[in-house]
Design a protein around this motif. Structure first.
Motif, PDB file in Angstrom:
ATOM      1  N   VAL A 112     -16.862   6.642 -10.361  1.00 63.25           N
ATOM      2  CA  VAL A 112     -15.711   7.253  -9.686  1.00 63.25           C
ATOM      3  C   VAL A 112     -16.082   7.628  -8.252  1.00 63.25           C
ATOM      4  O   VAL A 112     -17.139   8.219  -8.017  1.00 63.25           O
ATOM      5  CB  VAL A 112     -15.253   8.527 -10.433  1.00 63.25           C
ATOM      6  CG1 VAL A 112     -14.043   9.169  -9.745  1.00 63.25           C
ATOM      7  CG2 VAL A 112     -14.945   8.227 -11.898  1.00 63.25           C
ATOM      8  N   GLY A 113     -15.207   7.286  -7.301  1.00 64.27           N
ATOM      9  CA  GLY A 113     -15.448   7.668  -5.911  1.00 64.27           C
ATOM     10  C   GLY A 113     -14.337   8.573  -5.398  1.00 64.27           C
ATOM     11  O   GLY A 113     -13.305   8.753  -6.053  1.00 64.27           O
ATOM     12  N   PHE A 114     -14.557   9.122  -4.228  1.00 63.17           N
ATOM     13  CA  PHE A 114     -13.555   9.933  -3.536  1.00 63.17           C
ATOM     14  C   PHE A 114     -13.232   9.262  -2.213  1.00 63.17           C
ATOM     15  O   PHE A 114     -14.073   8.551  -1.659  1.00 63.17           O
ATOM     16  CB  PHE A 114     -14.083  11.356  -3.291  1.00 63.17           C
ATOM     17  CG  PHE A 114     -13.880  12.260  -4.470  1.00 63.17           C
ATOM     18  CD1 PHE A 114     -14.649  12.105  -5.613  1.00 63.17           C
ATOM     19  CD2 PHE A 114     -12.900  13.240  -4.447  1.00 63.17           C
ATOM     20  CE1 PHE A 114     -14.448  12.905  -6.719  1.00 63.17           C
ATOM     21  CE2 PHE A 114     -12.688  14.046  -5.552  1.00 63.17           C
ATOM     22  CZ  PHE A 114     -13.459  13.884  -6.688  1.00 63.17           C
ATOM     23  N   ALA A 115     -12.029   9.479  -1.708  1.00 58.76           N
ATOM     24  CA  ALA A 115     -11.677   8.930  -0.405  1.00 58.76           C
ATOM     25  C   ALA A 115     -10.890   9.983   0.372  1.00 58.76           C
ATOM     26  O   ALA A 115      -9.823  10.411  -0.063  1.00 58.76           O
ATOM     27  CB  ALA A 115     -10.833   7.667  -0.578  1.00 58.76           C
ATOM     28  N   ALA A 116     -11.446  10.426   1.467  1.00 61.52           N
ATOM     29  CA  ALA A 116     -10.745  11.363   2.352  1.00 61.52           C
ATOM     30  C   ALA A 116     -10.068  10.530   3.427  1.00 61.52           C
ATOM     31  O   ALA A 116     -10.739   9.814   4.176  1.00 61.52           O
ATOM     32  CB  ALA A 116     -11.747  12.330   2.973  1.00 61.52           C
ATOM     33  N   GLU A 117      -8.749  10.599   3.486  1.00 67.04           N
ATOM     34  CA  GLU A 117      -8.004   9.775   4.438  1.00 67.04           C
ATOM     35  C   GLU A 117      -7.074  10.644   5.270  1.00 67.04           C
ATOM     36  O   GLU A 117      -6.714  11.749   4.872  1.00 67.04           O
ATOM     37  CB  GLU A 117      -7.166   8.725   3.692  1.00 67.04           C
ATOM     38  CG  GLU A 117      -7.941   7.855   2.704  1.00 67.04           C
ATOM     39  CD  GLU A 117      -8.897   6.887   3.379  1.00 67.04           C
ATOM     40  OE1 GLU A 117      -8.799   6.691   4.605  1.00 67.04           O
ATOM     41  OE2 GLU A 117      -9.761   6.329   2.675  1.00 67.04           O
ATOM     42  N   THR A 118      -6.662  10.126   6.417  1.00 70.12           N
ATOM     43  CA  THR A 118      -5.715  10.859   7.265  1.00 70.12           C
ATOM     44  C   THR A 118      -4.380  10.131   7.380  1.00 70.12           C
ATOM     45  O   THR A 118      -3.413  10.689   7.903  1.00 70.12           O
ATOM     46  CB  THR A 118      -6.292  11.051   8.690  1.00 70.12           C
ATOM     47  OG1 THR A 118      -6.587   9.771   9.228  1.00 70.12           O
ATOM     48  CG2 THR A 118      -7.540  11.918   8.677  1.00 70.12           C
ATOM     49  N   GLU A 119      -4.297   8.898   6.923  1.00 66.86           N
ATOM     50  CA  GLU A 119      -3.042   8.128   6.950  1.00 66.86           C
ATOM     51  C   GLU A 119      -3.126   7.030   5.901  1.00 66.86           C
ATOM     52  O   GLU A 119      -4.225   6.682   5.453  1.00 66.86           O
ATOM     53  CB  GLU A 119      -2.822   7.512   8.339  1.00 66.86           C
ATOM     54  CG  GLU A 119      -4.019   6.706   8.801  1.00 66.86           C
ATOM     55  CD  GLU A 119      -3.708   5.637   9.808  1.00 66.86           C
ATOM     56  OE1 GLU A 119      -2.557   5.531  10.244  1.00 66.86           O
ATOM     57  OE2 GLU A 119      -4.621   4.869  10.136  1.00 66.86           O
ATOM     58  N   LYS A 120      -1.960   6.478   5.508  1.00 68.53           N
ATOM     59  CA  LYS A 120      -1.910   5.398   4.507  1.00 68.53           C
ATOM     60  C   LYS A 120      -2.914   5.669   3.394  1.00 68.53           C
ATOM     61  O   LYS A 120      -3.747   4.806   3.055  1.00 68.53           O
ATOM     62  CB  LYS A 120      -2.204   4.050   5.162  1.00 68.53           C
ATOM     63  CG  LYS A 120      -1.223   3.647   6.242  1.00 68.53           C
ATOM     64  CD  LYS A 120      -1.577   2.256   6.785  1.00 68.53           C
ATOM     65  CE  LYS A 120      -0.745   1.941   8.010  1.00 68.53           C
ATOM     66  NZ  LYS A 120      -1.378   0.955   8.880  1.00 68.53           N
TER      67      LYS A 120
END
Ligand code: C5P
Length: 222
Positions: free
Chosen positions: A144-152
């Motif tokens: 399992v991974g995490f993804a910190a995003e600011t758009e889309k």
């Protein structure tokens, strides 16, 4: 208490930032607090798992019953993660690993120049820890991974799910106020090959309980 969802399972979690040394007194790092990873470790332990928590430099107490391995740089985190992954059923990469490290670590403190000439810093890419685990042919845990995003957010996280060959990714929009880095709260979207599910804003401790139940159910079916 009800049947524990992770009874008898071994879970490894990376958490916090990494610190990349420049010289004996300086480093590159980021603002990760480690709160989400530590909350996941506590929740997994309560769900009956044997938990190894690989922690970068953070100011957090070790959750009860959790085995903690403290690390500093990304290479050290990678080595600890690979060792723990050999023995675990579920691997959760919640650490904010520095993308780059200085190409060279100076043995002595780097001195200021007398003139005002520009100083440049050569950086090299760190290994992708969670992708390395997910790419395994043997002894591959549910990853399992995490993804910190600011758009889309969902689109970008889906890309990472595929590129890193993860079983599941937890995406969060770090542009939202009172969410993500350093906050006690978070709102995330859970994505896997079958689709996505939004989990509304909640305390990281509550969100961790929900995520652990989702991960336990998905890892079971594997
Ligand atoms: O590519 P990005 O850094 O956004 O991916 C985030 C996910 O990848 C997180 O699960 C993080 O822990 C993991 N990661 C890693 N090693 C790296 C970079 C990211 O394990 N060098």
């Amino acid at each position: 208490r009800p049947q524990q969802s992770l009874a008898g399972r071994k879970v490894t979690i990376t958490a916090g930032p990494t610190r990349e040394a420049l010289d004996p007194v300086r480093y590159l790092s980021n603002h990760s607090s480690g709160k989400m990873g530590f909350a996941l470790a506590a929740a997994a332990q309560r769900a009956g798992a044997e938990v190894t928590l690989i922690a970068g430099p953070v100011n957090l107490a070790t959750p009860a019953g959790v085995k903690r391995v403290d690390v500093t740089g990304a290479l050290e985190m990678r080595d600890a993660a690979e060792r723990a992954a050999d023995l675990c059923d579920i691997f959760i990469g919640a650490a904010a690993v520095a993308d780059f490290r200085p190409a060279e670590v100076a043995e002595q403190k780097i001195k200021k120049r007398d003139d005002n000439s520009e100083e440049t810093l050569a950086l090299i890419k760190n290994p992708d820890i969670v992708a390395g685990i997910a790419a395994r042919k043997e002894r591959r845990p549910f990853t399992v991974g995490f993804a910190a995003e600011t758009e889309k957010v969902v689109e970008h996280a889906q890309g990472k799910l595929a590129r890193k060959k993860l079983d599941m990714i937890v995406a969060n929009d770090v542009s939202v106020a009172d969410s993500g880095f350093n906050s006690d709260r978070n709102a995330v979207t859970v994505i896997d090959a079958n689709g996505s599910m939004a989990l509304p804003s909640a305390l990281k401790t509550e969100l961790a309980e929900q995520l652990i139940e989702i991960i336990a159910a998905k890892a079971q079916k594997q």
